[in-house]
Design an enzyme around this catalytic site. Structure first.
Site, PDB file in Angstrom:
ATOM      1  N   ASN A  15      67.828  54.903  30.197  1.00  0.00           N
ATOM      2  CA  ASN A  15      67.092  56.156  30.314  1.00  0.00           C
ATOM      3  C   ASN A  15      65.708  56.039  29.684  1.00  0.00           C
ATOM      4  O   ASN A  15      64.701  56.487  30.248  1.00  0.00           O
ATOM      5  CB  ASN A  15      67.849  57.293  29.615  1.00  0.00           C
ATOM      6  CG  ASN A  15      69.072  57.747  30.376  1.00  0.00           C
ATOM      7  OD1 ASN A  15      69.265  57.386  31.533  1.00  0.00           O
ATOM      8  ND2 ASN A  15      69.919  58.529  29.729  1.00  0.00           N
ATOM      9  N   ARG A  23      69.627  58.221  48.099  1.00  0.00           N
ATOM     10  CA  ARG A  23      70.072  56.995  47.432  1.00  0.00           C
ATOM     11  C   ARG A  23      71.416  56.581  48.025  1.00  0.00           C
ATOM     12  O   ARG A  23      72.341  57.382  48.079  1.00  0.00           O
ATOM     13  CB  ARG A  23      70.242  57.206  45.925  1.00  0.00           C
ATOM     14  CG  ARG A  23      68.984  57.606  45.175  1.00  0.00           C
ATOM     15  CD  ARG A  23      69.243  57.611  43.665  1.00  0.00           C
ATOM     16  NE  ARG A  23      68.294  58.431  42.946  1.00  0.00           N
ATOM     17  CZ  ARG A  23      67.078  58.049  42.585  1.00  0.00           C
ATOM     18  NH1 ARG A  23      66.673  56.839  42.898  1.00  0.00           N
ATOM     19  NH2 ARG A  23      66.279  58.864  41.921  1.00  0.00           N
ATOM     20  N   ARG A  71      62.786  57.402  43.565  1.00  0.00           N
ATOM     21  CA  ARG A  71      62.358  56.643  42.387  1.00  0.00           C
ATOM     22  C   ARG A  71      63.315  55.517  42.017  1.00  0.00           C
ATOM     23  O   ARG A  71      64.509  55.739  41.822  1.00  0.00           O
ATOM     24  CB  ARG A  71      62.223  57.600  41.201  1.00  0.00           C
ATOM     25  CG  ARG A  71      61.765  56.948  39.910  1.00  0.00           C
ATOM     26  CD  ARG A  71      60.294  57.048  39.714  1.00  0.00           C
ATOM     27  NE  ARG A  71      59.909  58.441  39.539  1.00  0.00           N
ATOM     28  CZ  ARG A  71      58.658  58.877  39.611  1.00  0.00           C
ATOM     29  NH1 ARG A  71      57.694  58.026  39.863  1.00  0.00           N
ATOM     30  NH2 ARG A  71      58.374  60.149  39.431  1.00  0.00           N
ATOM     31  N   HIS A  97      64.593  65.597  49.469  1.00  0.00           N
ATOM     32  CA  HIS A  97      65.597  65.430  48.414  1.00  0.00           C
ATOM     33  C   HIS A  97      66.914  66.126  48.760  1.00  0.00           C
ATOM     34  O   HIS A  97      67.913  65.963  48.064  1.00  0.00           O
ATOM     35  CB  HIS A  97      65.031  65.986  47.097  1.00  0.00           C
ATOM     36  CG  HIS A  97      65.860  65.690  45.894  1.00  0.00           C
ATOM     37  ND1 HIS A  97      66.528  66.675  45.179  1.00  0.00           N
ATOM     38  CD2 HIS A  97      66.140  64.519  45.265  1.00  0.00           C
ATOM     39  CE1 HIS A  97      67.167  66.118  44.172  1.00  0.00           C
ATOM     40  NE2 HIS A  97      66.954  64.819  44.196  1.00  0.00           N
ATOM     41  N   TYR A 126      79.230  60.759  38.823  1.00  0.00           N
ATOM     42  CA  TYR A 126      78.503  62.027  38.834  1.00  0.00           C
ATOM     43  C   TYR A 126      79.421  63.151  39.318  1.00  0.00           C
ATOM     44  O   TYR A 126      80.163  62.980  40.288  1.00  0.00           O
ATOM     45  CB  TYR A 126      77.312  61.970  39.798  1.00  0.00           C
ATOM     46  CG  TYR A 126      76.161  61.089  39.382  1.00  0.00           C
ATOM     47  CD1 TYR A 126      76.324  60.032  38.489  1.00  0.00           C
ATOM     48  CD2 TYR A 126      74.889  61.302  39.904  1.00  0.00           C
ATOM     49  CE1 TYR A 126      75.267  59.226  38.126  1.00  0.00           C
ATOM     50  CE2 TYR A 126      73.821  60.494  39.546  1.00  0.00           C
ATOM     51  CZ  TYR A 126      74.017  59.454  38.662  1.00  0.00           C
ATOM     52  OH  TYR A 126      72.967  58.655  38.301  1.00  0.00           O
ATOM     53  N   ARG A 184      72.062  70.249  31.853  1.00  0.00           N
ATOM     54  CA  ARG A 184      72.376  68.926  31.292  1.00  0.00           C
ATOM     55  C   ARG A 184      71.189  68.291  30.593  1.00  0.00           C
ATOM     56  O   ARG A 184      71.304  67.761  29.506  1.00  0.00           O
ATOM     57  CB  ARG A 184      72.859  67.986  32.399  1.00  0.00           C
ATOM     58  CG  ARG A 184      73.022  66.545  31.908  1.00  0.00           C
ATOM     59  CD  ARG A 184      73.586  65.644  32.980  1.00  0.00           C
ATOM     60  NE  ARG A 184      72.819  65.635  34.201  1.00  0.00           N
ATOM     61  CZ  ARG A 184      71.767  64.843  34.431  1.00  0.00           C
ATOM     62  NH1 ARG A 184      71.344  64.017  33.497  1.00  0.00           N
ATOM     63  NH2 ARG A 184      71.133  64.885  35.591  1.00  0.00           N
ATOM     64  N   HIS A 232      75.979  66.873  37.409  1.00  0.00           N
ATOM     65  CA  HIS A 232      74.900  66.789  38.391  1.00  0.00           C
ATOM     66  C   HIS A 232      74.779  67.967  39.356  1.00  0.00           C
ATOM     67  O   HIS A 232      73.754  68.096  40.029  1.00  0.00           O
ATOM     68  CB  HIS A 232      75.070  65.480  39.187  1.00  0.00           C
ATOM     69  CG  HIS A 232      73.852  65.061  39.933  1.00  0.00           C
ATOM     70  ND1 HIS A 232      73.764  65.103  41.313  1.00  0.00           N
ATOM     71  CD2 HIS A 232      72.670  64.582  39.500  1.00  0.00           C
ATOM     72  CE1 HIS A 232      72.573  64.677  41.690  1.00  0.00           C
ATOM     73  NE2 HIS A 232      71.891  64.340  40.622  1.00  0.00           N
TER      74      HIS A 232
END
Length: 699
Positions: A54, A387, A417, A447, A480, A576, A604
């Site tokens: 992270n 993703r 990203r 997204h 997730y 979160r 998530h």
């Protein structure tokens, strides 16, 4: 014990917490998990790796962005929540140094506990004669062919160090008899190979298990590497550089979008340094030599660290056949009433179904696509991809569908990203199969997560939709938590089709009555829903707002929630990560309570619940309340119309809200204090699994 992790409380001078400092507080919560002695040992190591990973990404993106603001001569105070860019860079560096030091102490504590379990992480000075032969053979067979060694004292131009690669900086003090070099001190760099596991498991000795880190294995073989030189002493210390990872996309109209993104990703390797981490025990001469050669000065983030960098690799620490030192594995459950054996389309046509991963199996999404690929009645499949898993059953299902004559359209986001390269490879693969690709909307990332299938039934085209809060990625679906809705509701599916139409004809802004779509409608729609709760509160009707999301940083949206709080609307937030809103401040936010849950799974889902005078309006969404999600991305929030699913989501929220084991209170203190009360302990992620297990037993 976990409370003792230094979280560096933030001084709040206005009504917002700075976004970057709030993110660092979130990462401190991850570090708390590594510190928590109630968590299995190998899982604590994994959290240490997540913390490190992270932080790497934070410096590559957020720190780099602030540095650009500072270099442009701007203060950025309004954008940065009251801080100037220069002040914020200094504050971030100080926090990173403190957290780095703390993570080293935690690692030392975990290693001490591992030794009690007969697991020994040894260094090059602790190798036995028996282990020596194994290590020498392993080095010759696996490490040496993959290793890059550069004599930096002898090159005219300093090599371009790879972003976030770990290097051993070698210093040799040459003997008088050696005439290879003109100088007494000579330097080299060894890049730690990324193609080899960082942790090498050595042969077991009785009940004792031994692991050596690749860095130390290389240190052990140093005399072999530099055997051609005559030196008096040799030393090796770890260094790592982090580079600006923002994409600068060229405007060459002759290049395809794939080429532009690919070229921009490659430029990351020569991006400006934004962080330099070094072993704090390195000698001053070597450190100074490196800083001068690399052009790093005091304005950069220079962080003294430990003997090892890239601790993100601890996410993949070998499991060593010790399930007792890991979380008890839980088998993902089926959705009640939705069999994996029958035809999903028949069931979905009758009613909506909700999938909640990882408590329930992601295989329903794979099954949905595989069924669509084979079904002769299916005419077309449309999907958005952000993703994908490294080995993706989603991609193979789409290729299968195309081979079976289906019309397949894939909107793939090439600017996801750190997944750009993977998505480029998938785009090229899908393109090679003649699958129709759309590369989004200029200036906007796509997204949202949607699948739309069109099926010809009795000469009528019926649409089936899948809308998710998370990626269509079978790997992350095991970790997730996310919601995925399966529906044949024409109100929703018709508007999903409008979103896909918008991808192709961007200049036409569609109108929606059911879906809430960014960038054109989300901000106004959410504002209207909040206004409705304020109106109901003033009218004496039931009111209230419950929001669950990853990040809340948009100041205008925060102001709207403050307005609702001042009107007396009760607001519950489960956030979160980043939370720039400050709850519990009299006259501003006294009716807002907020918690953050960090635990076994990564929370998530985005869920918006509005009381609506006793008739709750509930949405699942791909959007957080961040400026980029509201104004600069294509996002979709989907209403929940099925009453059973509404009830399920409300009950899920209350399970999360009742957590008094892994929930931290978000407050003006900004200290990551655990939520404590006199109620029996509730760990929401464990209770959630039991909730779905009970639903199966009842059905």
């Amino acid at each position: 014990m976990a409370d003792k992790v230094v979280t560096h409380p933030t001084k709040v001078e206005n009504q917002y917490v700075n976004r970057e400092l709030s993110w660092l507080q979130f990462n401190a919560r991850v570090l708390q998990e590594a510190y928590d002695k109630k968590i299995p040992l190998l899982e604590r190591l994994r959290f240490l790796g997540i913390f490190s990973n992270n932080l790497d990404e934070f410096f590559k993106v957020r720190y780099a962005t602030i540095r650009r603001i500072e270099e442009a001569g701007k203060t950025g105070r309004s954008f940065l929540g009251g801080f100037s860019a220069k002040e914020l860079l200094a504050e971030i560096t100080q926090i990173a140094i403190e957290q780095q030091a703390q993570s080293l102490k935690i690692l030392s504590d975990i290693q001490r506990e591992l030794r009690k379990e007969n697991i020994f992480i040894i260094n090059e000075t602790q190798v036995t004669r028996k282990q020596s032969k194994f290590i020498s053979d392993y080095f010759v067979r696996h490490v040496s062919p993959a290793m890059m060694t550069i004599m930096i004292g002898e090159v005219d131009e300093f090599p371009n160090l790879r972003d976030n690669a770990a290097y051993l900086a070698i210093r040799m003090v040459m003997s008088k008899e050696d005439d290879t070099f003109e100088t007494k001190y000579n330097y080299a760099l060894i890049e730690i190979p990324r193609t080899i596991d960082r942790f090498v498991v050595l042969p077991k000795e009785g009940e004792k298990q031994y692991v050596i880190i690749l860095d130390d294995l290389i240190r052990y073989c140093m005399s072999s590497i530099f055997s051609i030189f005559n030196y008096e002493t040799i030393s090796a210390h770890m260094i790592k550089i982090t580079r600006d990872a923002e994409l600068d996309i060229d405007s060459d109209l002759s290049r395809s979008f794939i080429e532009k993104i690919s070229k921009s990703v490659k430029k990351r390797s020569i991006g400006d340094p934004v962080r330099f981490v070094y072993d704090k025990n390195i000698d001053t001469e070597t450190l100074q030599f490196l800083l001068e050669k690399m052009g790093i000065d005091k304005t950069d983030s220079i962080i003294p660290g430990g003997r090892y960098h890239n601790r993100r690799d601890y996410m993949n620490f070998p499991r060593l056949g010790r399930p007792d030192l890991q979380y008890e594995p839980k088998e993902p459950l089926p959705i009640p009433g939705l069999s994996m054996d029958g035809r999903l389309f028949d069931k979905i046509l009758e009613k909506d179904y909700l999938l909640h991963t990882p408590y329930q199996t992601f295989m329903y999404v794979i099954k949905f696509l595989r069924e669509a690929a084979l079904d002769p009645k299916v005419k077309s499949i449309k999907i958005t991809i952000y993703r994908l898993a490294e080995v993706s059953h989603i991609a193979s299902s789409l290729i299968n569908a195309k081979k079976n004559g289906k019309d397949v359209t894939v909107q793939i986001e090439l600017q996801a990203r750190f997944d750009e390269e993977a998505n480029i490879k998938y785009a090229e693969l899908l393109q090679s199969e003649d699958i129709r690709l759309i590369f989004g909307v200029k200036g906007l990332k796509v997204h949202c997560k949607m699948i739309l299938v069109e099926r010809l039934e009795n000469k009528k085209l019926i649409r089936y939709g899948v809308i998710s809060t998370g990626n269509f990625n079978e790997s992350t679906a095991r970790v997730y938590t996310d919601y995925t809705l399966f529906t044949a509701d024409e109100r929703i599916c018709k508007e999903m089709n409008k979103v896909f139409d918008f991808f192709e004809v961007n200049y036409q802004v569609k109108k929606y009555r059911h879906l809430i779509v960014s960038p054109h409608y989300t901000r106004n729609a959410i504002t209207h829903l909040i206004d409705n709760e304020i109106k109901n509160k003033k009218a004496g009707l039931p009111s209230g707002i419950k929001l669950k999301m990853n990040s809340l940083s948009d100041y205008r949206m925060i102001d709207k929630l403050y307005e609702a709080s001042r009107a007396g609307v009760q607001i519950k937030l489960i956030i979160r990560g980043i939370c720039c809103l400050i709850p519990g401040v009299k006259g501003m936010s006294e009716n807002i309570k907020a918690i953050s849950i960090v635990g076994k799974h990564l929370e998530h889902p985005r869920v918006f619940i509005f009381e609506n005078a006793g008739r709750p309006k509930i949405y699942i969404s791909s959007a957080d309340f961040m400026g980029r999600n509201l104004d600069n991305r294509v996002e979709v929030s989907c209403p929940i119309y099925d009453e059973d699913i509404k009830k399920e989501i409300l009950e899920n929220f209350e399970i999360g809200w009742s957590d008094n084991v892994k929930a931290r209170v978000i407050s003006i203190k900004n200290d990551n204090a655990y939520l404590k009360n006199n109620k029996p302990p509730i760990r929401s992620q464990f209770k959630m699994y039991d909730y779905y297990l009970n639903k199966l037993e009842v059905n």
